[in-house]
Design a protein around this motif. Sequence first.
Motif, short mmCIF file in Angstrom:
data_model
loop_
_atom_site.label_atom_id
_atom_site.label_comp_id
_atom_site.label_asym_id
_atom_site.label_seq_id
_atom_site.Cartn_x
_atom_site.Cartn_y
_atom_site.Cartn_z
N ASN A 58 0.99 -1.28 0.08
CA ASN A 58 0.11 0.08 -0.10
C ASN A 58 0.99 1.18 -0.08
OD1 ASN A 58 -2.47 -1.60 0.58
ND2 ASN A 58 -1.31 -2.14 2.38
N GLU A 59 0.18 2.45 -0.17
CA GLU A 59 1.12 3.42 0.06
C GLU A 59 1.03 3.90 1.58
OE1 GLU A 59 -0.99 5.66 -3.36
OE2 GLU A 59 0.55 4.90 -4.74
N GLU A 60 0.50 5.41 1.73
CA GLU A 60 0.54 5.46 3.06
C GLU A 60 -0.85 5.03 3.73
OE1 GLU A 60 2.91 7.15 4.90
OE2 GLU A 60 3.84 6.94 3.18
N TRP A 61 -0.88 4.82 4.96
CA TRP A 61 -1.61 3.99 5.66
C TRP A 61 -2.14 5.02 6.72
CZ3 TRP A 61 -4.47 -0.06 3.80
CH2 TRP A 61 -5.33 -0.83 4.92
N GLU A 62 -3.52 5.46 6.62
CA GLU A 62 -4.23 6.34 7.69
C GLU A 62 -5.23 5.69 8.45
OE1 GLU A 62 -3.18 9.29 7.71
OE2 GLU A 62 -1.98 9.28 5.75
N ALA A 63 -5.67 4.55 8.15
CA ALA A 63 -6.75 3.77 8.71
C ALA A 63 -6.34 3.21 10.21
CB ALA A 63 -7.46 2.66 7.82
N GLY A 64 -7.04 3.20 11.16
CA GLY A 64 -6.70 2.82 12.45
C GLY A 64 -6.75 0.95 12.47
N GLY A 65 -7.84 0.63 11.74
CA GLY A 65 -7.87 -0.83 11.53
C GLY A 65 -6.93 -1.36 10.71
N GLY A 66 -6.63 -2.76 10.72
CA GLY A 66 -5.96 -3.30 9.40
C GLY A 66 -4.40 -3.39 9.67
N ARG A 67 -3.93 -2.86 11.19
CA ARG A 67 -2.86 -2.93 11.42
C ARG A 67 -2.49 -4.17 12.07
NH1 ARG A 67 -0.85 2.73 11.58
NH2 ARG A 67 -2.42 4.20 10.82
N LEU A 68 -1.62 -5.04 11.42
CA LEU A 68 -1.42 -6.56 12.02
C LEU A 68 -0.73 -6.30 13.28
CD1 LEU A 68 -2.13 -9.24 11.25
CD2 LEU A 68 0.49 -9.59 10.86
N ARG A 69 -1.10 -6.93 14.19
CA ARG A 69 -0.48 -7.06 16.00
C ARG A 69 0.05 -8.38 15.92
NH1 ARG A 69 -5.43 -4.07 18.91
NH2 ARG A 69 -5.31 -1.99 17.71
N VAL A 70 1.40 -8.35 16.51
CA VAL A 70 1.93 -9.45 17.00
C VAL A 70 1.67 -9.81 18.45
CG1 VAL A 70 4.33 -10.39 17.62
CG2 VAL A 70 3.82 -8.89 15.40
N LEU A 71 0.91 -10.69 18.68
CA LEU A 71 -0.05 -10.80 19.96
C LEU A 71 0.78 -11.78 21.11
CD1 LEU A 71 -3.48 -11.09 18.42
CD2 LEU A 71 -2.30 -8.90 19.56
N ARG A 72 0.52 -11.68 22.26
CA ARG A 72 1.13 -12.52 23.34
C ARG A 72 0.21 -13.53 23.73
NH1 ARG A 72 2.96 -7.16 24.94
NH2 ARG A 72 5.30 -7.19 24.99
N SER A 73 -1.25 -13.45 23.21
CA SER A 73 -2.07 -14.65 23.45
C SER A 73 -3.22 -14.61 22.41
CB SER A 73 -2.87 -14.29 24.72
OG SER A 73 -3.93 -13.14 24.57
N GLY A 74 -4.12 -15.76 22.50
CA GLY A 74 -4.93 -16.02 21.39
C GLY A 74 -6.30 -15.50 21.71
N THR A 75 -6.12 -14.34 22.71
CA THR A 75 -7.74 -13.92 23.23
C THR A 75 -7.67 -12.55 23.55
OG1 THR A 75 -6.69 -14.28 25.78
CG2 THR A 75 -8.09 -16.29 24.80
N ASP A 76 -6.81 -12.04 23.35
CA ASP A 76 -6.63 -10.39 23.70
C ASP A 76 -5.91 -9.46 22.41
OD1 ASP A 76 -6.99 -7.73 24.79
OD2 ASP A 76 -5.75 -8.34 26.51
N LEU A 77 -6.70 -9.02 21.77
CA LEU A 77 -6.06 -8.29 20.68
C LEU A 77 -5.29 -7.01 20.94
CD1 LEU A 77 -6.19 -8.37 17.42
CD2 LEU A 77 -8.18 -7.04 17.54
N ASN A 78 -5.70 -6.51 22.28
CA ASN A 78 -4.90 -5.24 22.81
C ASN A 78 -3.53 -5.73 23.70
OD1 ASN A 78 -6.92 -3.45 22.15
ND2 ASN A 78 -8.07 -4.11 23.64
N ASP A 79 -3.32 -7.05 23.69
CA ASP A 79 -2.07 -7.46 24.34
C ASP A 79 -0.93 -7.79 23.40
OD1 ASP A 79 -0.21 -8.41 26.09
OD2 ASP A 79 -1.32 -10.15 26.76
N ALA A 80 -0.36 -6.67 22.60
CA ALA A 80 0.40 -6.51 21.55
C ALA A 80 1.88 -6.27 21.95
CB ALA A 80 -0.36 -5.97 20.35
N ALA A 81 2.62 -7.19 21.18
CA ALA A 81 4.11 -6.80 21.36
C ALA A 81 4.43 -5.61 20.50
CB ALA A 81 4.88 -7.94 21.34
#
Length: 217
Positions: free
Chosen positions: A120-143
């Motif tokens: 893509n070119e510049e990415w302005e959206a808040g969604g669609g940003r891949l998160r490297v996660l510490r668990s399989g249950t919490d999308l906010n627990d990201a490294a």
Amino acid sequence: MGLIDIDALRATPLKTDPYDYLVVPGFVSGEALTQVIADFPDIQSTGSIPPSELDIHGRFDALLEEMKGPAFQKAIEEKFGLDLSGRPTMFTVRGHCARNNGKIHTDTESKIITVLLYLNEEWEAGGGRLRVLRSGTDLNDAAEEVSPNGGTLLVFRRSDNSWHGHEPFEGQRRAIQMNWVRDEAVVEHEQRRHRFTAFLKKLNPFGGTRAAAREAM
């Protein structure tokens, strides 16, 4: 001069928390990125599509060939301490993201290394940003959160805890996924599955499927 920056990949340290991965901003950059985006296949549906089902040409085709090449494989082997000789590769391409994509998952056990290259070119959206996660249950627990812009490369070793996902996003989101996998039977099975999904998407371009919902490229 090539399209991918192998030197930048070699210079990028491997991170090990919560699993082995690395992020290389600008792995494809400048005029090379502009040319590759200009030749990106015309995809009018969501879901991951095998290159065999697309019109692959020009600089986009050249990019895939470089990613298949020995220099890229050697750099990945060195970073992850692996011998990938005899391990086949598999590619899929994505042009659009559906609202239900990005559910947390680890990738299938048949995959050894997952490579994601964002075109893509510049990415302005808040969604669609891949998160490297510490668990399989919490999308906010990201490294780390990886924005899918500007030729950014993300590579990780598939494991039982290689959790990843992203916040919902709907719209154009270009990416290549490349995997080194266990054997050719995996390639045949996965490509057959993706071809069938692509066929369904032609009938309903922006409809979701259960399998597609788990995709988080």
